[in-house]
Design an enzyme around this catalytic site. Structure first.
Site, PDB file in Angstrom:
ATOM      1  N   LYS A  10       0.708  -1.295   0.079  1.00 23.63           N
ATOM      2  CA  LYS A  10       0.045   0.169   0.131  1.00 23.63           C
ATOM      3  C   LYS A  10       0.767   1.215   0.056  1.00 23.63           C
ATOM      4  O   LYS A  10       0.248   2.372  -0.177  1.00 23.63           O
ATOM      5  CB  LYS A  10      -1.047  -0.073   1.119  1.00 23.63           C
ATOM      6  CG  LYS A  10      -0.449  -0.145   2.562  1.00 23.63           C
ATOM      7  CD  LYS A  10      -1.703  -0.117   3.313  1.00 23.63           C
ATOM      8  CE  LYS A  10      -1.413  -0.957   4.650  1.00 23.63           C
ATOM      9  NZ  LYS A  10      -2.326  -1.674   5.495  1.00 23.63           N
ATOM     10  N   ARG A  11       2.173   1.204   0.026  1.00 23.22           N
ATOM     11  CA  ARG A  11       2.771   2.474   0.154  1.00 23.22           C
ATOM     12  C   ARG A  11       3.182   2.913  -1.308  1.00 23.22           C
ATOM     13  O   ARG A  11       3.278   4.079  -1.796  1.00 23.22           O
ATOM     14  CB  ARG A  11       4.261   2.005   0.793  1.00 23.22           C
ATOM     15  CG  ARG A  11       4.745   2.152   2.311  1.00 23.22           C
ATOM     16  CD  ARG A  11       5.934   2.145   2.544  1.00 23.22           C
ATOM     17  NE  ARG A  11       6.913   3.132   2.090  1.00 23.22           N
ATOM     18  CZ  ARG A  11       8.269   2.960   1.701  1.00 23.22           C
ATOM     19  NH1 ARG A  11       8.797   2.072   2.042  1.00 23.22           N
ATOM     20  NH2 ARG A  11       8.830   3.992   1.382  1.00 23.22           N
TER      21      ARG A  11
END
Ligand code: GLU
Length: 499
Positions: A253-254
């Site tokens: 999700k980064r």
């Protein structure tokens, strides 16, 4: 033999696209063979599992169009389908393993285990239980128990040789037994760990094919050992490659939103997302790529599952979703979908209540509230910079907020408020000054409806994405910066998960 597959999510966070991907493949494989597809909730990690997460996972999978033949919500002949409700079943099997000498009670204290770990690290050895308690005499065990010493139950593992994991797609994978840990099977509170519960349940639920992510390959020897200790036939194993970011790194999700709810809130249609995940699973790309679940099923073949790390390419998903919106819906259906997506009566009611005290004309509503119905906002670095925080402080505040928000068990105004207060405290800034750039990043403007309400209504995934975009404008933090900044936060748990 009836094919029986399952997806077995752990309800410890927001529903992930990887879970949907694994669920879809299991679903397609079962349907293709006129079999059954089950959903089982693996909530052995009691500290991290929540009913909200379970609910959200089931809802998202249903939204995507998947259905299951047995599961915690609909029951079935092999229930219960939630591991926390099956404790008595596991105790029986633990007793069986202990009686046969295939598992042993371990009384080692956390301090001793930590010392062992430190020594192993210093000697550059893999971290693994050293087997001390495997050699305890009956007398010594009795003495420990008489003293009321807590204990866990561990798996006995062969000292040497190799375990051959036969994967239906990867072939034989050889793993040395000496690299396999003497896994804890039952914790000191008498509850099982994932490994024991997973094997017992797959057997009792008559699962024929375990299709799961490749992160579980290293656990397979422990599982195969358990099957052989119990004298059970192991299911066929297939380990799927992990989904990748376009730069081929593991989907995270980064770099890319990974929550199913993000795609829902951004206005992707479930059938488009499903179709996209189906294309990722298949390595042969003939004919029209726009396919219903039925067609995906007809064309599905385990032998064609791509093993090369499928890329979650949002540009391709955008293209497919656009086709579904333009070609897949009549005008009336399109209208219906708009309503279901973002204009539900409850949502409009909440937004209207927030807006009413702040407008002079109804026509003020459009620009004032557009951010509720937008994906990414047209915010610039200059917009963010107009407040009192320096760039570094804003980057820290946004990055810490992502960490705080990810760790929240529930997405509520109280939890958001506590999170932002902790961040202001950590940075030594006034809450008001910290909130300003959040206003800009999340609503597109320094003044709007109350920020916490806006954040709650938008949902965690959209907020996360807007903070990610703001961080991109100001400079994405490096892994080293993140590690250092994390230390700024006080160590206690976020307010809403303290018991
Ligand atoms: N509970 C595990 C997970 O969350 C399931 C792994 C498996 O399929 O065996 O991924």
């Amino acid at each position: 033999m009836t094919v029986r597959t399952r997806v077995a999510p752990s309800p410890t966070g927001d529903p992930h696209v990887g879970t949907a991907y694994v669920a879809l493949i299991n679903f397609l494989f079962a349907k293709k063979h006129a079999g059954k597809f089950l959903l089982r909730i693996e909530d052995t990690d009691q500290a991290r599992s929540t009913r909200e997460s379970e609910h959200a996972i089931l809802e998202s999978l249903r939204w995507l169009g998947l259905s299951w033949d047995e599961g915690p919500d609909i029951g079935g002949p092999h229930g219960p389908y939630r591991q926390s409700e099956r404790s008595a079943i596991y105790t029986k099997y633990i007793d069986e393993l202990l009686a046969a000498g295939n598992a042993f009670e371990c009384f080692c204290s956390p301090e001793r285990l930590e010392e062992m770990r430190v020594a192993q690290r210093a000697a550059k050895q893999p971290s693994r239980y050293d087997g001390l308690c495997a050699g305890l005499s009956a007398e010594e065990k009795r003495a420990h128990k008489a003293q009321g010493d807590p204990f866990v139950v561990r798996l006995k593992v062969p000292g040497d040789g190799v375990c051959v994991v036969q994967d239906e797609r990867r072939g034989a994978i050889e793993i040395e037994w000496k690299s396999v840990d003497m896994q804890v099977l039952m914790k000191s509170d008498g509850l099982p760990t994932y490994h024991l519960a997973n094997v017992v349940d797959d057997h009792l639920m008559e699962i024929t094919h375990v299709i799961r992510g490749e992160e579980w390959v290293s656990s397979a020897p422990k599982h195969l050992l358990l099957y052989s200790y119990f004298g059970w036939e192991a299911p066929k194993l297939i380990h799927l490659p992990l989904l990748r970011n376009p730069d081929k790194s593991k989907l995270s999700k980064r770099k890319n939103p990974t929550g199913i709810l993000f795609y829902q809130r951004m206005g992707y249609l479930p059938e488009a997302l499903m179709n996209f995940l189906g294309l990722l699973a298949s390595s042969h790309g003939e004919g029209d790529e726009m396919m219903s679940l039925d067609t995906l099923c007809e064309r599905f073949d385990l032998a064609h599952i791509s093993m090369g790390g499928p890329v979650f390419d949002v540009a391709k998903l955008d293209w497919l979703n656009g086709r579904y919106l333009r070609e897949g819906l009549t005008g009336a259906e399109f209208l219906g979908r708009i309503g279901q997506w973002g204009f539900t009566p409850e949502r409009i009611e909440r937004i209207a209540a927030l807006a009413q005290p702040r407008v002079e004309r109804l026509s003020d509503l459009g620009p004032f509230l557009a951010f509720f119905f937008a994906g990414r906002l047209a915010v610039t670095a200059e917009d963010l910079r107009a407040g009192k925080l320096a760039d570094l402080e804003m980057r820290q505040a946004f990055a810490l907020a992502q960490m705080e928000f990810d760790a929240l068990a529930g997405w509520t105004i109280a939890a958001i408020d506590a999170g932002l207060k902790r961040i202001a405290g950590a940075l030594g800034k006034k809450l008001r000054d910290v909130m300003r750039p959040f206003y800009v990043a999340i609503t597109g403007s320094p003044t709007s409806v109350p920020l916490y309400d806006a954040m709650e209504i938008l949902g965690r995934d959209i907020v996360r994405e807007r903070l990610r975009m703001a961080l991109e404008l100001l400079g994405k933090p490096s892994a080293k910066e993140l590690e250092e900044w994390r230390k700024l936060l006080p160590p206690e748990a976020p307010a809403d998960i303290v018991a």
